[in-house]
Design a protein around this motif. Sequence first.
Motif, PDB file in Angstrom:
ATOM      1  N   GLN A 140       0.820  -1.229   0.058  1.00 39.66           N
ATOM      2  CA  GLN A 140      -0.142  -0.062  -0.113  1.00 39.66           C
ATOM      3  C   GLN A 140       0.787   1.112   0.009  1.00 39.66           C
ATOM      4  O   GLN A 140       0.358   2.363  -0.241  1.00 39.66           O
ATOM      5  N   ARG A 141       2.154   1.075   0.471  1.00 41.91           N
ATOM      6  CA  ARG A 141       2.994   2.244   0.385  1.00 41.91           C
ATOM      7  C   ARG A 141       3.775   2.486  -0.908  1.00 41.91           C
ATOM      8  O   ARG A 141       4.620   3.596  -0.948  1.00 41.91           O
ATOM      9  N   ILE A 142       3.685   1.738  -1.747  1.00 40.72           N
ATOM     10  CA  ILE A 142       4.342   1.838  -3.018  1.00 40.72           C
ATOM     11  C   ILE A 142       3.316   3.018  -3.978  1.00 40.72           C
ATOM     12  O   ILE A 142       2.439   3.024  -3.608  1.00 40.72           O
ATOM     13  N   ASN A 143       4.139   3.765  -4.491  1.00 38.39           N
ATOM     14  CA  ASN A 143       3.552   4.730  -5.323  1.00 38.39           C
ATOM     15  C   ASN A 143       2.638   4.160  -6.411  1.00 38.39           C
ATOM     16  O   ASN A 143       2.823   3.133  -6.927  1.00 38.39           O
ATOM     17  N   ARG A 144       1.237   5.060  -6.257  1.00 41.81           N
ATOM     18  CA  ARG A 144       0.298   4.259  -7.118  1.00 41.81           C
ATOM     19  C   ARG A 144      -0.792   5.332  -7.699  1.00 41.81           C
ATOM     20  O   ARG A 144      -0.930   6.446  -6.917  1.00 41.81           O
ATOM     21  N   ILE A 145      -1.457   5.028  -8.595  1.00 39.09           N
ATOM     22  CA  ILE A 145      -2.718   5.875  -8.856  1.00 39.09           C
ATOM     23  C   ILE A 145      -4.028   5.139  -9.121  1.00 39.09           C
ATOM     24  O   ILE A 145      -4.041   3.740  -9.377  1.00 39.09           O
ATOM     25  N   GLU A 146      -5.056   5.663  -8.247  1.00 42.88           N
ATOM     26  CA  GLU A 146      -6.302   4.888  -8.403  1.00 42.88           C
ATOM     27  C   GLU A 146      -7.446   5.754  -9.203  1.00 42.88           C
ATOM     28  O   GLU A 146      -7.329   6.861  -8.737  1.00 42.88           O
ATOM     29  N   ILE A 147      -8.095   5.110  -9.797  1.00 36.77           N
ATOM     30  CA  ILE A 147      -9.296   5.672 -10.213  1.00 36.77           C
ATOM     31  C   ILE A 147     -10.407   5.146  -9.223  1.00 36.77           C
ATOM     32  O   ILE A 147     -11.021   4.286  -8.817  1.00 36.77           O
ATOM     33  N   ASP A 148     -11.203   6.094  -8.518  1.00 36.70           N
ATOM     34  CA  ASP A 148     -12.067   6.267  -7.414  1.00 36.70           C
ATOM     35  C   ASP A 148     -13.322   5.666  -7.731  1.00 36.70           C
ATOM     36  O   ASP A 148     -14.274   6.553  -8.292  1.00 36.70           O
ATOM     37  N   GLU A 149     -13.580   4.290  -7.782  1.00 24.99           N
ATOM     38  CA  GLU A 149     -14.639   3.529  -8.000  1.00 24.99           C
ATOM     39  C   GLU A 149     -15.960   4.010  -7.027  1.00 24.99           C
ATOM     40  O   GLU A 149     -17.001   3.829  -7.549  1.00 24.99           O
ATOM     41  N   GLN A 150     -15.522   4.273  -5.878  1.00 17.78           N
ATOM     42  CA  GLN A 150     -16.619   4.678  -5.036  1.00 17.78           C
ATOM     43  C   GLN A 150     -17.284   5.990  -5.322  1.00 17.78           C
ATOM     44  O   GLN A 150     -18.606   6.037  -5.324  1.00 17.78           O
ATOM     45  N   VAL A 151     -16.606   6.970  -6.027  1.00 19.01           N
ATOM     46  CA  VAL A 151     -17.135   7.986  -6.585  1.00 19.01           C
ATOM     47  C   VAL A 151     -17.967   7.727  -7.487  1.00 19.01           C
ATOM     48  O   VAL A 151     -19.039   8.339  -7.848  1.00 19.01           O
ATOM     49  N   GLY A 152     -17.381   6.775  -8.575  1.00 20.81           N
ATOM     50  CA  GLY A 152     -18.407   6.488  -9.757  1.00 20.81           C
ATOM     51  C   GLY A 152     -19.542   5.745  -9.306  1.00 20.81           C
ATOM     52  O   GLY A 152     -20.710   6.280  -9.830  1.00 20.81           O
ATOM     53  N   GLY A 153     -19.594   4.937  -8.479  1.00 18.74           N
ATOM     54  CA  GLY A 153     -21.064   4.585  -7.751  1.00 18.74           C
ATOM     55  C   GLY A 153     -21.679   5.364  -7.206  1.00 18.74           C
ATOM     56  O   GLY A 153     -23.042   5.307  -7.504  1.00 18.74           O
ATOM     57  N   ARG A 154     -21.334   6.201  -6.499  1.00 13.56           N
ATOM     58  CA  ARG A 154     -22.134   7.345  -5.907  1.00 13.56           C
ATOM     59  C   ARG A 154     -22.705   8.382  -7.170  1.00 13.56           C
ATOM     60  O   ARG A 154     -23.722   8.663  -6.614  1.00 13.56           O
ATOM     61  N   ARG A 155     -22.034   8.597  -7.883  1.00 18.25           N
ATOM     62  CA  ARG A 155     -22.721   9.439  -9.031  1.00 18.25           C
ATOM     63  C   ARG A 155     -23.570   9.085  -9.696  1.00 18.25           C
ATOM     64  O   ARG A 155     -24.474   9.799 -10.227  1.00 18.25           O
ATOM     65  N   VAL A 156     -23.786   7.654  -9.876  1.00 15.40           N
ATOM     66  CA  VAL A 156     -24.710   7.097 -10.542  1.00 15.40           C
ATOM     67  C   VAL A 156     -26.119   7.014  -9.693  1.00 15.40           C
ATOM     68  O   VAL A 156     -27.288   7.559 -10.161  1.00 15.40           O
ATOM     69  N   ALA A 157     -25.880   6.960  -8.284  1.00 15.66           N
ATOM     70  CA  ALA A 157     -26.994   6.815  -7.293  1.00 15.66           C
ATOM     71  C   ALA A 157     -27.697   8.341  -7.120  1.00 15.66           C
ATOM     72  O   ALA A 157     -28.714   8.706  -7.339  1.00 15.66           O
ATOM     73  N   GLU A 158     -26.616   9.377  -7.357  1.00 17.19           N
ATOM     74  CA  GLU A 158     -27.092  10.644  -7.311  1.00 17.19           C
ATOM     75  C   GLU A 158     -27.699  11.193  -8.409  1.00 17.19           C
ATOM     76  O   GLU A 158     -28.751  11.801  -8.658  1.00 17.19           O
ATOM     77  N   ARG A 176     -17.165  -9.266  -9.521  1.00 18.43           N
ATOM     78  CA  ARG A 176     -17.818  -8.378  -8.550  1.00 18.43           C
ATOM     79  C   ARG A 176     -16.938  -7.290  -8.560  1.00 18.43           C
ATOM     80  O   ARG A 176     -15.714  -7.239  -8.518  1.00 18.43           O
ATOM     81  N   TYR A 177     -17.663  -6.232  -8.317  1.00 21.47           N
ATOM     82  CA  TYR A 177     -16.754  -4.789  -8.472  1.00 21.47           C
ATOM     83  C   TYR A 177     -17.477  -3.974  -7.067  1.00 21.47           C
ATOM     84  O   TYR A 177     -18.055  -3.196  -6.953  1.00 21.47           O
ATOM     85  N   PRO A 178     -16.728  -4.429  -5.993  1.00 20.92           N
ATOM     86  CA  PRO A 178     -17.276  -3.993  -4.561  1.00 20.92           C
ATOM     87  C   PRO A 178     -17.173  -2.661  -4.219  1.00 20.92           C
ATOM     88  O   PRO A 178     -18.142  -2.201  -3.500  1.00 20.92           O
ATOM     89  N   LEU A 179     -16.402  -2.117  -4.760  1.00 16.75           N
ATOM     90  CA  LEU A 179     -16.104  -0.429  -4.691  1.00 16.75           C
ATOM     91  C   LEU A 179     -17.197   0.331  -5.366  1.00 16.75           C
ATOM     92  O   LEU A 179     -17.786   1.189  -4.711  1.00 16.75           O
ATOM     93  N   ARG A 180     -17.428  -0.159  -6.727  1.00 21.76           N
ATOM     94  CA  ARG A 180     -18.496   0.408  -7.093  1.00 21.76           C
ATOM     95  C   ARG A 180     -19.901   0.432  -6.532  1.00 21.76           C
ATOM     96  O   ARG A 180     -20.640   1.229  -6.575  1.00 21.76           O
ATOM     97  N   GLU A 181     -20.061  -0.760  -6.174  1.00 20.96           N
ATOM     98  CA  GLU A 181     -21.369  -1.374  -5.264  1.00 20.96           C
ATOM     99  C   GLU A 181     -21.515  -0.391  -4.093  1.00 20.96           C
ATOM    100  O   GLU A 181     -22.581   0.105  -3.836  1.00 20.96           O
ATOM    101  N   LYS A 182     -20.211  -0.317  -3.411  1.00 17.31           N
ATOM    102  CA  LYS A 182     -20.244   0.426  -2.063  1.00 17.31           C
ATOM    103  C   LYS A 182     -20.779   1.986  -2.298  1.00 17.31           C
ATOM    104  O   LYS A 182     -21.371   2.276  -1.503  1.00 17.31           O
ATOM    105  N   GLY A 183     -19.957   2.507  -3.213  1.00 16.06           N
ATOM    106  CA  GLY A 183     -20.503   3.713  -3.685  1.00 16.06           C
ATOM    107  C   GLY A 183     -21.883   4.085  -3.800  1.00 16.06           C
ATOM    108  O   GLY A 183     -22.438   4.989  -3.402  1.00 16.06           O
ATOM    109  N   PHE A 184     -22.449   3.270  -4.656  1.00 18.47           N
ATOM    110  CA  PHE A 184     -23.815   3.143  -4.855  1.00 18.47           C
ATOM    111  C   PHE A 184     -24.820   3.108  -3.822  1.00 18.47           C
ATOM    112  O   PHE A 184     -25.568   3.888  -3.516  1.00 18.47           O
ATOM    113  N   ARG A 185     -24.386   1.927  -2.876  1.00 14.45           N
ATOM    114  CA  ARG A 185     -25.269   1.882  -1.914  1.00 14.45           C
ATOM    115  C   ARG A 185     -25.183   2.717  -0.934  1.00 14.45           C
ATOM    116  O   ARG A 185     -26.266   3.018  -0.196  1.00 14.45           O
TER     117      ARG A 185
END
Length: 314
Positions: A140-158, A176-185
């Motif tokens: 987790q401490r290695i340099n990395r880039i993430e596309i925030d899937e929780q934000v994506g799921g939340r934007r669908v719900a909104e 399954r895509y737990p982060l997408r689902e979590k953001g939506f739920r």
Amino acid sequence: MLATAQRLGYHPNRQASFLKKGSGATILCFVPDVGHRVVADLVYGISEAAGEANFPVNFFFGKKEEDFFDFFKKIHSVPHAAVISYAPQLKIPEQGSHDLLPTLSDEYKKVILDYSRKHSSFLLLNLESNLNLCEDDEIQRINRIEIDEQVGGRRVAEHFLECGCERFFCVSGRQRYPLREKGFRDAATQYGIKCEALTCPLLAKLDKNGVKTGVFAESDFLAYDLIGLCKEMEIALGENILLAGYDDIFASAWLNPSLTTIHQPTRQEGHLAVKKVIDSLTASSQPSIERIEPTLIVRETTGGKRISDHLLNI
């Protein structure tokens, strides 16, 4: 001197400068061997940014676990300046536990950590959406880039809420895509709406009764199947039943009806990835995690317009 060089269009010879150090200027990249826009845009973004910075780039494509290991074996014998690697493609857990992301095996951890401990110019992409990192503190401490899937799921719900949806459904497949689902739920729960299990009879009943309903498919491919099913059931998407997917694969704009979806900005991610690894070569910057937010593309399945119509000249 620098101003004159820039005015004359001078570009430093990266290979020559790295060869003096006994290395090479090439950026090596491992990306999934998947033929759709999400990966293509990532490749374009990395290529564009590396070209602008005058760094050669080599791509290695893989889909199987052994492809990932082969890549890390090869890079030890190939002169290079930096490595950008997508998350390893792991097998989906057995039925009953596939709502959880797979964890890294000891073999995967060893390969990644052996390299990262010796090379600071190393970047990982999209681990959170593909792997369970809860116990992998060093990774987790290695340099990395993430596309925030929780934000994506939340934007669908909104978006569904803005459209006046009274009932929410989330449809998952084998992968399954737990982060997408979590953001939506989580967004639905915040507004007092519970996500329900979807069945064909219930969908038909909701449409017939005029209940405004939002259905979130965790990928565009799942959404394509639902569009076909709704056509068979004579349900007009975008009226009482609203459907959104995820990934913004190229065909989504050309379907009939065209699909509302979440666009993953992988081209932007590619640009940022190159910048981060080059920065790690030239400065003593600390490893960091950067998150990019995806965007909602509204099309016909949630009542939007067919964006591609102007291209048909009809």
